[in-house]
Design a protein around this motif. Structure first.
Motif, PDB file in Angstrom:
ATOM      1  N   PHE A 491       0.853  -1.183   0.000  1.00 30.56           N
ATOM      2  CA  PHE A 491       0.000   0.000   0.000  1.00 30.56           C
ATOM      3  C   PHE A 491       0.884   1.226   0.000  1.00 30.56           C
ATOM      4  CE2 PHE A 491       0.735  -1.617   4.254  1.00 30.56           C
ATOM      5  CZ  PHE A 491       1.196  -0.513   4.941  1.00 30.56           C
ATOM      6  N   SER A 492       0.317   2.373  -0.339  1.00 33.63           N
ATOM      7  CA  SER A 492       1.098   3.610  -0.390  1.00 33.63           C
ATOM      8  C   SER A 492       0.182   4.808  -0.253  1.00 33.63           C
ATOM      9  CB  SER A 492       1.862   3.697  -1.715  1.00 33.63           C
ATOM     10  OG  SER A 492       2.627   4.875  -1.767  1.00 33.63           O
ATOM     11  N   THR A 493       0.617   5.771   0.550  1.00 35.83           N
ATOM     12  CA  THR A 493      -0.103   7.032   0.643  1.00 35.83           C
ATOM     13  C   THR A 493       0.494   8.060  -0.320  1.00 35.83           C
ATOM     14  OG1 THR A 493      -0.762   8.850   2.106  1.00 35.83           O
ATOM     15  CG2 THR A 493       1.345   7.813   2.568  1.00 35.83           C
ATOM     16  N   GLY A 508      -4.894  12.670   1.814  1.00 38.34           N
ATOM     17  CA  GLY A 508      -5.618  11.520   2.341  1.00 38.34           C
ATOM     18  C   GLY A 508      -5.605  10.274   1.490  1.00 38.34           C
ATOM     19  N   LEU A 509      -5.085  10.347   0.261  1.00 43.78           N
ATOM     20  CA  LEU A 509      -5.184   9.213  -0.657  1.00 43.78           C
ATOM     21  C   LEU A 509      -4.323   8.044  -0.184  1.00 43.78           C
ATOM     22  CD1 LEU A 509      -6.215   7.964  -3.298  1.00 43.78           C
ATOM     23  CD2 LEU A 509      -4.268   9.041  -4.468  1.00 43.78           C
ATOM     24  N   LEU A 510      -4.910   6.874  -0.118  1.00 45.94           N
ATOM     25  CA  LEU A 510      -4.224   5.643   0.243  1.00 45.94           C
ATOM     26  C   LEU A 510      -4.544   4.588  -0.803  1.00 45.94           C
ATOM     27  CD1 LEU A 510      -2.601   3.837   2.196  1.00 45.94           C
ATOM     28  CD2 LEU A 510      -4.743   3.411   3.444  1.00 45.94           C
ATOM     29  N   GLN A 519     -12.739  -5.523   3.290  1.00 45.60           N
ATOM     30  CA  GLN A 519     -13.209  -5.024   4.590  1.00 45.60           C
ATOM     31  C   GLN A 519     -12.121  -4.242   5.323  1.00 45.60           C
ATOM     32  OE1 GLN A 519     -13.260  -8.189   3.498  1.00 45.60           O
ATOM     33  NE2 GLN A 519     -12.940  -9.685   5.180  1.00 45.60           N
ATOM     34  N   THR A 520     -10.851  -4.559   5.026  1.00 44.11           N
ATOM     35  CA  THR A 520      -9.754  -3.766   5.585  1.00 44.11           C
ATOM     36  C   THR A 520      -9.808  -2.354   5.029  1.00 44.11           C
ATOM     37  OG1 THR A 520      -8.356  -5.721   5.840  1.00 44.11           O
ATOM     38  CG2 THR A 520      -7.244  -3.577   5.786  1.00 44.11           C
ATOM     39  N   GLY A 521     -10.052  -2.236   3.723  1.00 43.46           N
ATOM     40  CA  GLY A 521     -10.191  -0.918   3.117  1.00 43.46           C
ATOM     41  C   GLY A 521     -11.364  -0.148   3.692  1.00 43.46           C
ATOM     42  N   GLU A 522     -12.450  -0.837   3.941  1.00 41.64           N
ATOM     43  CA  GLU A 522     -13.628  -0.166   4.513  1.00 41.64           C
ATOM     44  C   GLU A 522     -13.330   0.357   5.914  1.00 41.64           C
ATOM     45  OE1 GLU A 522     -16.535  -3.209   4.339  1.00 41.64           O
ATOM     46  OE2 GLU A 522     -16.706  -3.180   2.151  1.00 41.64           O
ATOM     47  N   ALA A 523     -12.632  -0.436   6.699  1.00 40.10           N
ATOM     48  CA  ALA A 523     -12.306   0.002   8.050  1.00 40.10           C
ATOM     49  C   ALA A 523     -11.325   1.177   8.037  1.00 40.10           C
ATOM     50  CB  ALA A 523     -11.715  -1.168   8.839  1.00 40.10           C
ATOM     51  N   LEU A 524     -10.396   1.172   7.084  1.00 40.77           N
ATOM     52  CA  LEU A 524      -9.460   2.292   6.964  1.00 40.77           C
ATOM     53  C   LEU A 524     -10.182   3.551   6.509  1.00 40.77           C
ATOM     54  CD1 LEU A 524      -6.515   0.309   5.395  1.00 40.77           C
ATOM     55  CD2 LEU A 524      -6.409   1.552   7.567  1.00 40.77           C
ATOM     56  N   ALA A 525     -11.126   3.398   5.602  1.00 40.29           N
ATOM     57  CA  ALA A 525     -11.922   4.555   5.172  1.00 40.29           C
ATOM     58  C   ALA A 525     -12.691   5.142   6.348  1.00 40.29           C
ATOM     59  CB  ALA A 525     -12.861   4.143   4.049  1.00 40.29           C
ATOM     60  N   ALA A 526     -13.166   4.282   7.248  1.00 43.93           N
ATOM     61  CA  ALA A 526     -13.891   4.758   8.420  1.00 43.93           C
ATOM     62  C   ALA A 526     -12.995   5.563   9.350  1.00 43.93           C
ATOM     63  CB  ALA A 526     -14.496   3.578   9.170  1.00 43.93           C
ATOM     64  N   ARG A 527     -11.700   5.328   9.265  1.00 46.89           N
ATOM     65  CA  ARG A 527     -10.761   6.106  10.079  1.00 46.89           C
ATOM     66  C   ARG A 527     -10.320   7.393   9.393  1.00 46.89           C
ATOM     67  NH1 ARG A 527      -6.746   2.037  13.471  1.00 46.89           N
ATOM     68  NH2 ARG A 527      -8.285   0.394  13.855  1.00 46.89           N
ATOM     69  N   HIS A 529      -9.123   7.604   5.963  1.00 43.33           N
ATOM     70  CA  HIS A 529      -8.286   7.442   4.778  1.00 43.33           C
ATOM     71  C   HIS A 529      -9.165   7.480   3.518  1.00 43.33           C
ATOM     72  CE1 HIS A 529      -4.736   6.282   7.134  1.00 43.33           C
ATOM     73  NE2 HIS A 529      -5.568   5.589   7.892  1.00 43.33           N
ATOM     74  N   ARG A 530      -8.649   8.104   2.483  1.00 45.72           N
ATOM     75  CA  ARG A 530      -9.348   8.126   1.187  1.00 45.72           C
ATOM     76  C   ARG A 530      -8.831   6.942   0.372  1.00 45.72           C
ATOM     77  NH1 ARG A 530      -8.847  11.254  -3.731  1.00 45.72           N
ATOM     78  NH2 ARG A 530      -7.065  12.411  -2.875  1.00 45.72           N
ATOM     79  N   VAL A 531      -9.464   5.794   0.560  1.00 49.96           N
ATOM     80  CA  VAL A 531      -8.959   4.530   0.038  1.00 49.96           C
ATOM     81  C   VAL A 531      -9.303   4.361  -1.432  1.00 49.96           C
ATOM     82  CG1 VAL A 531      -9.101   2.013   0.238  1.00 49.96           C
ATOM     83  CG2 VAL A 531      -9.063   3.443   2.307  1.00 49.96           C
ATOM     84  N   ASP A 532      -8.314   3.947  -2.215  1.00 49.98           N
ATOM     85  CA  ASP A 532      -8.529   3.551  -3.601  1.00 49.98           C
ATOM     86  C   ASP A 532      -7.705   2.294  -3.843  1.00 49.98           C
ATOM     87  OD1 ASP A 532      -9.435   3.496  -6.184  1.00 49.98           O
ATOM     88  OD2 ASP A 532      -8.705   5.493  -6.714  1.00 49.98           O
ATOM     89  N   TRP A 533      -7.985   1.616  -4.949  1.00 52.11           N
ATOM     90  CA  TRP A 533      -7.418   0.291  -5.145  1.00 52.11           C
ATOM     91  C   TRP A 533      -6.588   0.181  -6.412  1.00 52.11           C
ATOM     92  CZ3 TRP A 533      -7.860  -3.083  -1.205  1.00 52.11           C
ATOM     93  CH2 TRP A 533      -8.855  -2.810  -0.244  1.00 52.11           C
ATOM     94  N   TRP A 534      -5.410  -0.417  -6.270  1.00 54.87           N
ATOM     95  CA  TRP A 534      -4.643  -0.883  -7.402  1.00 54.87           C
ATOM     96  C   TRP A 534      -5.143  -2.272  -7.797  1.00 54.87           C
ATOM     97  CZ3 TRP A 534       0.208   0.463  -4.149  1.00 54.87           C
ATOM     98  CH2 TRP A 534       0.693   1.740  -4.481  1.00 54.87           C
ATOM     99  N   ASP A 535      -4.631  -2.803  -8.899  1.00 55.30           N
ATOM    100  CA  ASP A 535      -4.861  -4.197  -9.233  1.00 55.30           C
ATOM    101  C   ASP A 535      -4.240  -5.099  -8.164  1.00 55.30           C
ATOM    102  OD1 ASP A 535      -6.152  -3.455 -11.553  1.00 55.30           O
ATOM    103  OD2 ASP A 535      -4.341  -3.633 -12.798  1.00 55.30           O
ATOM    104  N   GLU A 536      -4.505  -6.387  -8.254  1.00 50.96           N
ATOM    105  CA  GLU A 536      -3.964  -7.312  -7.262  1.00 50.96           C
ATOM    106  C   GLU A 536      -2.439  -7.305  -7.253  1.00 50.96           C
ATOM    107  OE1 GLU A 536      -5.623 -11.154  -7.902  1.00 50.96           O
ATOM    108  OE2 GLU A 536      -7.560 -10.623  -6.997  1.00 50.96           O
TER     109      GLU A 536
END
Length: 571
Positions: A491-493, A508-510, A519-527, A529-536
């Motif tokens: 991961f990277s901010t 805030g981008l992570l 669900q890890t991303g969802e929990a981080l967003a709740a804290r 973090h502006r969560v976005d996803w790379w490919d696997e």
């Protein structure tokens, strides 16, 4: 965790590099009796041929070398300086506060002197011997591979801007296709010219031969080609800029992480970010958090933000700006700064800088406005070696080819690393004659009990320090073998101003690889973090290489990232 590749282990020597042919060429040098420096320089020059979309022979090559014989550790900056004709307000007054693509980004090419200086002081072989494989790859070609072909195709308009670049990277007017031979005849002639000049003067001794190769580049025909091109195209480089240049040998900076010394390059690059962040993180029980748990990712991300805030406000060429380095690296500062990591809430933007000892009265840099759109990563390569004597070599050669033109007849881009300076004269990384930009490439080398434990590094621009730390912790906190540590999801901010012009800022981008649970991303967003996803699996998360020495058993273990064409060999 299981890995897709085996860890490569050996008892004599191991080399890992960003391209498999570079690793093989360096391995041949080791097998022929060369030491880690000979092999590292060989692989580095090869990377400047095999990965010319991201690395230039005329670019940068920051390096850390450990010599086992006397336990000497040194960094070679491998970084050029702005020409004498630049002024601090040059871009602010003439280019609207922007550093435009092209020759105006050029600083003195440093990689050739870095390779030659490393050989002269710490190697055993000649330039001609270690450059032979690179000359062959340039002259005869190598098979084009998918990542390089994809990059050139995506950047086709950039290469079309300059006829000299199009002639190399768009053969027949089109991007090269996977599997076709990619030939760089001018680059081959440049490398051969240096080798020939060395050979012609070798009767005077090895040092005289290396000096002749250096003069051929910085005072001879190559220098004249660079300067003529700049004079024709409005560039600022002149013969005296090249003739007077020498790389600098400097001490490393370090952190002690539970008995492991982690060494990095100085604040002329982003290197001190690594020990600063590790000083923060060693105050947490990371293992108890669990690998890539919500708490773990949150804690690392917040530590990265704090370290990058200090990078933005304080780092720069210490010959020109006052950098409170001792204060930034102190245990007391880490203890104070660590209190700003809240377990339940993320900083929504880059935090303010700290106030380490020595920062009193220093100005703080301006923070640019947030930017919309996608992150455009900078990039490079990496290589590391440990030899049979215990010598170690860690290097991050760089300088891409899509933002500055190839020098006609020379076959390489003269370092466009000026893109990592700031046009704002008040910024610690502003331009000035003889000043170094603040470099992203930053190799690292860990020692334990006075011996090389782990050279490591990665490409990836502002992702570098973050990926390096994750791999280091995977090995030294979670006990992963080095290949598994490299393959683990990352991961990277981006919650700080980027290092590359125009220095984009994404508060805030992570970004996280999709192998991390949703669900890890969802929990981080709740804290927060502006969560976005790379490919696997994505090359955007960097591509670390590393070697880990099992000092008790005398075994070396190497790993290389399958996200790119990196490879490792050992025996």
């Amino acid at each position: 965790m299981a890995s897709n590749r085996p860890t490569i282990s050996g008892t004599r020597h191991v080399i890992a590099a960003g391209h498999y042919l570079a690793a093989h060429a360096g391995f041949q040098i080791l097998e022929a009796g060369g030491n880690a420096v000979d092999a590292g320089v060989c692989a580095g020059i090869c990377i400047g041929v095999l990965q010319t979309e991201k690395v230039s022979f005329g670019g940068v090559a920051p390096t850390i070398i450990f010599r086992a014989e006397d336990k000497k550790l040194v960094s070679i900056d491998g970084l050029g300086v702005w020409p004498k004709a630049i002024t601090p307000d040059f871009f602010a007054s003439k280019h609207g506060g922007k550093i435009p693509p092209g020759v105006l980004r050029t600083v003195v090419p440093a990689a050739p002197d870095a390779w030659l200086s490393a050989l002269e002081h710490y190697g055993t072989m000649s330039f001609g011997e270690v450059a032979a494989a690179a000359i062959r790859f340039a002259r005869d070609g190598f098979p084009m591979y998918p990542l390089m072909a994809e990059f050139i195709a995506d950047e086709i308009d950039s290469y079309r801007r300059w006829p000299s670049s199009a002639a190399v990277f768009l053969p027949g007017g089109k991007p090269p296709v996977v599997g076709a031979l990619f030939v760089q005849s001018d680059l081959a002639r440049t490398l051969q010219y240096l080798a020939d000049e060395e050979k012609a003067n070798a009767r005077k001794g090895r040092a005289a031969g290396i000096q002749a190769a250096r003069d051929a580049f910085y005072k001879g025909d190559i220098a004249r080609k660079i300067v003529a091109f700049h004079e024709q195209t409005g560039g600022l480089m002149r013969m005296e800029d090249l003739a007077e240049f020498r790389v600098r040998f400097e001490p490393t900076v370090k952190a002690d992480f539970h008995g492991i010394e982690v060494h990095a390059c100085g604040p002329w690059c982003q290197g001190p970010t690594v020990p600063i962040a590790l000083n923060l993180l060693k105050g947490f029980d990371l293992r108890a958090m669990g690998h890539n748990s919500v708490e773990y990712i949150h804690t690392l991300t917040e530590a990265f933000k704090l370290a990058f805030a200090d990078r933005h406000h304080y780092f720069g060429d210490p010959r020109f700006v006052s950098v409170p380095l001792e204060g930034l690296l102190s245990e007391a500062y880490a203890d104070e700064r660590r209190t700003q990591i809240r377990p339940d809430r993320a900083w929504p933007e880059m935090p303010p800088p700290g106030n380490p000892a020595g920062s009193e009265g220093l100005p703080r840099a301006k923070v640019p406005a947030p930017q919309a759109g996608n992150v455009r990563p900078g990039d490079t390569s990496y290589l590391c070696v440990i030899d049979r004597h215990g010598n170690a070599f860690s290097c991050t050669p760089s300088d891409g080819s899509n933002n500055a033109p190839v020098v006609p007849g020379a076959g390489f881009v003269a370092s466009g690393r000026g893109t990592q300076s700031w046009a704002d004269p008040s910024h610690p990384c502003s331009v000035a004659p003889g000043k170094r930009p603040r470099l992203t490439p930053n190799p690292a080398l860990a020692l334990k009990d006075g011996r090389a434990l782990m050279p490591f590094g990665t490409p990836g621009g502002d992702v570098q320090c973050q990926s390096m730390i994750q791999v280091f912790l995977n090995v030294n906190v979670f006990g992963m073998d080095v290949q598994s540590a490299i393959e683990a999801p990352r991961f990277s901010t981006y919650s700080f101003p980027g290092s590359f012009e125009p220095h984009p800022y994404f508060p805030g981008l992570l970004m996280m690889e999709k192998r991390i649970a949703a669900q890890t991303g969802e929990a981080l967003a709740a804290r927060g973090h502006r969560v976005d996803w790379w490919d696997e699996w994505t090359w955007l998360a960097g591509a670390p290489c590393a070697i880990v020495a099992d000092q008790a058993r005398g075994i070396l273990h190497g790993g290389a990232d399958p996200r790119r064409p990196a490879y490792v060999l050992g025996w």
